[in-house]
Design an enzyme around this catalytic site. Structure first.
Site, PDB file in Angstrom:
ATOM      1  N   LEU A  74       7.688  16.548 -21.147  1.00 15.70           N
ATOM      2  CA  LEU A  74       8.605  17.059 -22.166  1.00 15.70           C
ATOM      3  C   LEU A  74       7.872  17.171 -23.497  1.00 15.70           C
ATOM      4  O   LEU A  74       7.381  16.175 -24.027  1.00 15.70           O
ATOM      5  CB  LEU A  74       9.814  16.120 -22.327  1.00 15.70           C
TER       6      LEU A  74
ATOM      7  N   CYS B 293       5.868  26.843 -18.190  1.00 14.64           N
ATOM      8  CA  CYS B 293       6.358  26.778 -19.571  1.00 14.64           C
ATOM      9  C   CYS B 293       6.795  28.165 -20.051  1.00 14.64           C
ATOM     10  O   CYS B 293       6.011  29.120 -20.000  1.00 14.64           O
ATOM     11  CB  CYS B 293       5.283  26.222 -20.497  1.00 14.64           C
TER      12      CYS B 293
ATOM     13  N   ASN C 256      13.103  20.422  -9.333  1.00 13.11           N
ATOM     14  CA  ASN C 256      13.386  20.156 -10.742  1.00 13.11           C
ATOM     15  C   ASN C 256      14.479  21.099 -11.220  1.00 13.11           C
ATOM     16  O   ASN C 256      14.489  22.270 -10.870  1.00 13.11           O
ATOM     17  CB  ASN C 256      12.093  20.337 -11.556  1.00 13.11           C
TER      18      ASN C 256
ATOM     19  N   ALA D 243      14.594  15.851 -16.261  1.00 10.86           N
ATOM     20  CA  ALA D 243      14.154  16.189 -17.622  1.00 10.86           C
ATOM     21  C   ALA D 243      15.261  15.872 -18.625  1.00 10.86           C
ATOM     22  O   ALA D 243      15.348  14.758 -19.134  1.00 10.86           O
ATOM     23  CB  ALA D 243      13.752  17.660 -17.683  1.00 10.86           C
TER      24      ALA D 243
END
Length: 647
Positions: free
Chosen positions: A282, A369, A489, A513
């Site tokens: 993160l 990302c 995820n 997350a």
């Protein structure tokens, strides 16, 4: 994926489809709270929270062009600047522990050498309800800040200015359970800065990759026709032709030697992620104090914030701060790397393996990302659009990383409606030696506007195992590879989601997350297999631990406390979003559900749930004392901005 997450449909008696939300009589996308906790006269929902990836100051694109007309504070603070001011009167760092002979500059030093003069100008000591003395001294038996500490009187005789000491054996015992690892040696970092650090493994593997690529290009283009006539007898031309000829001969030699081999295969440490409780990398909020907090609350695996390859290769201090970890994170700590080209991947991975490799369980390539700046540079999710380059990066990393395994984090694709992870995973299985694959069930374009597609994540997991079987048949005469770990995820914020996703035996684990930021005790719920309704005092204790870990990491001097307060507020920008179970009519509250304005069961719970950044500042004063006028904090959403002049 649960029916509520996916907006599942049921067929009504007349044959029409009815959404699950309407069937149970609730408003889709809205958290259902008990009426007595909804603030009267405030029917509107809370402002939508931004779940976009946070952008570190290291990745902010400089603004160019002429100054534009100021606009109303709306939307996101894309280029936030939360850098903190330093002391006006600074004590020489060499004198922090009281040794006047430690500074080699003497009278020419630009810092203060008179401790009493420094103390006269120093900001007043911290007085707060949560800490009565220096938490760092209490935890380690020594305060590295010395006279600069904002809790100085707790470990110093203010009349004689004699700093307190702790017996060596007691300090060693405290250090054994509370110290940081993965520090690069100063001379090694200087070699990187001066560009004199060698990268022998990187140079060799890049030669191999270049030779294979060149052969492929030659085959695609066909053999070039021999030029007519003799080469001009110009020394410079002849020298260049000779160099090209020698280089091409070397490439053919390397191609013949390696093109039919898995040249990138190296013996690695085993990587076990099966049913491990994993916290996602993160940016900004995934700092060392937060990871240490998550380890304390049950996490098994943590990752650094995303590190950029080029600044690592250049020895940048801010980048080399990212691989640092707390000793409680070992084993099970990985560094995530962002790069756009194989040479960046190779050299950064080699630098990590050589300098901090003993403290790493894996090096993870970020190929998911969505940040625009990185995408335009060819990093992050841009690698999804160029699978061949991603594979070259992974193979180069695997070759140079010694015994540290290499893994990769993906998204389902870059564009909505065009998932590519299924085909990409086949290439990763066949053409690389990755130890683990993590798949975020969203595209880059989608960001966080809709729920993660766990059906697709499951399909990729199933396909991955069939690809492994196919590879085993193809390479049956060679040494078998270990099973690739597959981690899903996206949108996991409760224990039921966790176990539901793990019902697919091909999914090794689930990476959490936002769920961990909003509810850090999520892994306690996973272990207990039940929801835990933390009281406001219990949640305050979590914040106290985070504040203590922050001061351990950033220090207790004026600048360190400012950093601690800033990152405390960054953490609160997620932590405040927790809706207590006791005030809900329906639980759990999903990540994409917005609650109405609510009050807590007590004043502290109401304060902990405030969306106002000024309240986060107020809360920080319980741990870091009164907020100085020069403190700066800009939350991601402009409507929550806090400035000292606006109280």
């Amino acid at each position: 994926m649960s029916s509520t997450e996916g907006g599942a449909k049921r067929v009504a008696e007349d044959g029409s489809e009815v959404s699950e939300a309407k069937r149970v009589g609730r408003i889709e996308g809205v958290a259902q709270l008990k009426p007595e906790y909804v603030v009267a006269g405030a029917a509107q929902l809370r402002a939508a929270e931004s779940d976009e990836e946070l952008t570190s100051e290291r990745m902010v694109e400089p603004e160019g062009g002429t100054r534009k007309k100021s606009k109303k504070a709306r939307g996101q603070n894309k280029n936030r600047d939360n850098r903190q001011a330093k002391e006006e009167h600074q004590l020489c760092p060499r004198l922090a522990q009281g040794n006047a002979d430690a500074c080699a500059f003497g009278a020419q030093c630009r810092y203060l050498h008179d401790v009493r003069t420094y103390l006269e100008h120093k900001t007043a000591e911290i007085e707060c309800p949560q800490f009565t003395g220096c938490p760092v001294f209490a935890a380690t038996g020594r305060c590295p800040m010395g006279f600069k500490c904002r809790f100085l009187s707790s470990h110093c005789n203010m009349e004689t200015l004699e700093l307190a000491t702790t017996p060596e054996d007691e300090r060693a015992k405290l250090w054994s359970v509370n110290h940081e690892v993965n520090h690069i040696a100063s001379d090694r970092k200087l070699d990187l800065v001066k560009r004199r650090a060698p990268f022998p493994r990187s140079e060799h593997v890049l030669e191999i990759i270049d030779a294979i690529q060149q052969e492929f290009r030659d085959e695609m283009q066909g053999a070039a026709a021999a030029p007519e006539g003799a080469v001009a007898e110009v020394p410079q031309v002849q020298q260049r032709e000779e160099q090209l000829s020698n280089k091409r001969a070397r490439q053919r030699e390397l191609y013949a030697q390696y093109h039919e081999t898995r040249y990138f295969a190296q013996e690695k440490k085993p990587l076990d992620l099966h049913h491990k409780k994993i916290v996602s990398p993160l940016t900004t909020v995934g700092n060392l104090p937060f990871r240490r907090l998550m380890r304390q609350l049950g996490a098994d695996v943590t990752y650094s914030e995303m590190a950029l390859a080029v600044p690592l290769i250049q020895g940048t201090n801010s980048e080399w701060a990212l691989p640092k970890a707390h000793c409680s994170e070992l084993p099970g700590f990985g560094v995530q790397l962002a790069c756009s080209k194989p040479w960046q991947a190779a050299k950064a991975a080699e630098a990590l393996a050589d300098n901090v490799g003993d403290g790493l369980s894996e090096i993870n390539l970020n190929s998911g990302c969505p940040i625009d700046l990185l995408y335009r540079q060819g990093s992050g999710s841009a690698l999804l659009d160029n699978p061949a380059r991603m594979i070259r990066c992974l193979n180069a990393m695997n070759y140079v990383s010694k015994d540290v395994p290499v893994s990769v984090k993906l998204r389902t694709g870059t564009r909505d409606g065009h998932p590519i992870a299924l085909g990409l995973c086949k290439r990763l299985v066949m053409e690389t030696d990755v130890a683990a694959i993590t798949l975020h069930g969203r595209t880059r374009q989608q960001r966080y506007t809709r729920s993660a597609d766990w059906d697709y994540v499951g399909q990729v997991a199933d396909a991955l195992r069939s690809y492994e079987t196919e590879r085993a048949e193809k390479l049956k005469d060679r040494e078998g590879k270990l099973r690739i770990q597959f981690v899903g995820n996206g949108d996991c914020n409760n224990w039921e989601d966790w176990y539901r996703h793990l019902e697919n035996e091909n999914v090794d684990s689930v990476m959490v997350a936002r769920g961990a930021l909003i509810k850090p005790w999520i892994f306690e719920e996973v272990d207990a297999r039940q929801y835990i309704d933390k009281s406001s005092s219990e949640r305050l204790e979590i914040l106290r631990d985070y504040a203590r870990f922050s001061m351990d990491h950033w220090g207790t001097d004026e600048y360190g406390i400012a950093l601690c307060r800033r990152y405390f507020c960054e953490f609160m920008s997620f932590f405040h979003r927790y809706v207590p179970m006791g005030i809900c009519e329906r639980y759990p509250v999903l990540l994409n559900e917005r609650p109405p304005n609510w009050r807590g069961r007590d004043d502290l719970e109401t304060l902990l749930g405030s969306t106002d950044a000024a309240d986060w500042i107020k809360l920080s004063e319980q741990f870091f004392g009164p907020t100085p006028d020069k403190f700066v904090f800009q939350p991601k959403h402009k409507s929550n901005s806090y400035a000292p002049s606006v109280q």
